[in-house]
Design a protein around this motif. Sequence first.
Motif, PDB file in Angstrom:
ATOM      1  N   MET A  31       0.792  -1.227   0.000  1.00  0.00           N
ATOM      2  CA  MET A  31       0.000   0.000   0.000  1.00  0.00           C
ATOM      3  C   MET A  31       0.827   1.281   0.000  1.00  0.00           C
ATOM      4  O   MET A  31       0.393   2.285  -0.564  1.00  0.00           O
ATOM      5  CB  MET A  31      -0.949   0.013   1.213  1.00  0.00           C
ATOM      6  CG  MET A  31      -2.143  -0.877   1.072  1.00  0.00           C
ATOM      7  SD  MET A  31      -3.383  -0.505   2.319  1.00  0.00           S
ATOM      8  CE  MET A  31      -4.807  -1.343   1.631  1.00  0.00           C
ATOM      9  N   SER A  32       1.980   1.284   0.663  1.00  0.00           N
ATOM     10  CA  SER A  32       2.667   2.572   0.832  1.00  0.00           C
ATOM     11  C   SER A  32       4.155   2.569   0.493  1.00  0.00           C
ATOM     12  O   SER A  32       4.737   3.645   0.345  1.00  0.00           O
ATOM     13  CB  SER A  32       2.501   3.045   2.291  1.00  0.00           C
ATOM     14  OG  SER A  32       3.016   2.083   3.195  1.00  0.00           O
ATOM     15  N   LEU A  33       4.779   1.405   0.384  1.00  0.00           N
ATOM     16  CA  LEU A  33       6.223   1.377   0.187  1.00  0.00           C
ATOM     17  C   LEU A  33       6.652   0.998  -1.219  1.00  0.00           C
ATOM     18  O   LEU A  33       7.836   1.096  -1.545  1.00  0.00           O
ATOM     19  CB  LEU A  33       6.870   0.399   1.182  1.00  0.00           C
ATOM     20  CG  LEU A  33       6.655   0.699   2.666  1.00  0.00           C
ATOM     21  CD1 LEU A  33       7.301  -0.391   3.521  1.00  0.00           C
ATOM     22  CD2 LEU A  33       7.222   2.061   3.034  1.00  0.00           C
ATOM     23  N   SER A  34       5.734   0.575  -2.048  1.00  0.00           N
ATOM     24  CA  SER A  34       6.119   0.073  -3.373  1.00  0.00           C
ATOM     25  C   SER A  34       6.810   1.141  -4.223  1.00  0.00           C
ATOM     26  O   SER A  34       7.774   0.838  -4.945  1.00  0.00           O
ATOM     27  CB  SER A  34       4.891  -0.462  -4.109  1.00  0.00           C
ATOM     28  OG  SER A  34       3.920   0.550  -4.271  1.00  0.00           O
ATOM     29  N   SER A 156       9.386   3.003   6.218  1.00  0.00           N
ATOM     30  CA  SER A 156       9.710   3.968   5.164  1.00  0.00           C
ATOM     31  C   SER A 156      11.170   4.426   5.232  1.00  0.00           C
ATOM     32  O   SER A 156      11.893   4.349   4.233  1.00  0.00           O
ATOM     33  CB  SER A 156       8.769   5.175   5.233  1.00  0.00           C
ATOM     34  OG  SER A 156       9.072   6.099   4.217  1.00  0.00           O
ATOM     35  N   PRO A 157      11.659   4.919   6.382  1.00  0.00           N
ATOM     36  CA  PRO A 157      13.076   5.312   6.441  1.00  0.00           C
ATOM     37  C   PRO A 157      14.019   4.126   6.327  1.00  0.00           C
ATOM     38  O   PRO A 157      15.143   4.261   5.810  1.00  0.00           O
ATOM     39  CB  PRO A 157      13.199   5.986   7.815  1.00  0.00           C
ATOM     40  CG  PRO A 157      12.067   5.439   8.622  1.00  0.00           C
ATOM     41  CD  PRO A 157      10.956   5.220   7.649  1.00  0.00           C
ATOM     42  N   ILE A 158      13.577   2.955   6.782  1.00  0.00           N
ATOM     43  CA  ILE A 158      14.421   1.763   6.679  1.00  0.00           C
ATOM     44  C   ILE A 158      14.635   1.382   5.220  1.00  0.00           C
ATOM     45  O   ILE A 158      15.759   1.106   4.784  1.00  0.00           O
ATOM     46  CB  ILE A 158      13.789   0.581   7.449  1.00  0.00           C
ATOM     47  CG1 ILE A 158      13.797   0.878   8.953  1.00  0.00           C
ATOM     48  CG2 ILE A 158      14.543  -0.716   7.158  1.00  0.00           C
ATOM     49  CD1 ILE A 158      13.106  -0.179   9.790  1.00  0.00           C
ATOM     50  N   VAL A 159      13.536   1.376   4.454  1.00  0.00           N
ATOM     51  CA  VAL A 159      13.633   1.041   3.035  1.00  0.00           C
ATOM     52  C   VAL A 159      14.485   2.065   2.297  1.00  0.00           C
ATOM     53  O   VAL A 159      15.320   1.710   1.452  1.00  0.00           O
ATOM     54  CB  VAL A 159      12.223   0.958   2.403  1.00  0.00           C
ATOM     55  CG1 VAL A 159      12.313   0.847   0.879  1.00  0.00           C
ATOM     56  CG2 VAL A 159      11.463  -0.234   2.956  1.00  0.00           C
TER      57      VAL A 159
END
Length: 274
Positions: A31-34, A156-159
């Motif tokens: 939903m949000s990281l792709s 999010s910051p990890i990715v």
Amino acid sequence: MENNKNSKIFYGWWVVLGCVLITTTMVPPIMSLSNKFLIQVTTEMNISRGAFTLANTIVQGLGIFISPIVSKNLAKGNMRKIQSISIIGFVLAYASYSLAKSPIHLYMSSFFVGLFYLNSTLIPVSMMVTNWFVEKRGIAMSVTMAGIGLGGTIFSPIVTNLLQNYGWRHTYLIMAVVFGFGNAIGTVIPPLVTSEVFGMEKYPEAYGMVNSATQVGLSLGSLLVASMYDLNGSYTLAWMLLLVLTAVTLFSWVGSCLAAKRYMASDVELKQAQ
């Protein structure tokens, strides 16, 4: 089920905790990281942003057609077994993104990611919470789905950091492992309204149809954002449009629920009068 006095902590809340782990780890990558991977993947493969976004659209779009089937199978079959197998399948399918050499490979991976995603995340999670709670169903569902935002905030910051240091292929592999260990309008309201209107008996079949409609919006929304960016190089107009559509969706759900309650109340009064 909520009035079990033999247990200090109602077991349903342990179910919610497990569901939160699922929504925190397995839902955000879809939903949000792709789009975090968009720049690196499109640059290396030399493809357009729309072509990359189509991979996520396949994941979401798959739900349009098979959500009713998934809901029925989960309701009639062994949900624990189906979900466990699907979690493993999701991890392996998500990891296969790292092996992609062309858009076709991305799309093939997306098909299996979408298939296992539907069988392991929002549909079974909403069914479990609905089955365990009655009076506090809204609170339980809200806590469960709050994991989506929590997961997006955490990962999010990890990715971003992993992409900068290891590249997109290794990041897909690393996050697949993280998501595997983990085990809102479009996610909280639909199951609540559906269970409220249709009741427990017809909930699985009804929510399958509702989830299909929800997937239509998710699929078209991501593709719309990518297409508008390709046209004018900015996300601003797309996000403004999606914000308006989100507000319309919210009022539609609330209105539908209130209208259904009025209809059911008048129907009961009519039967009592007869």
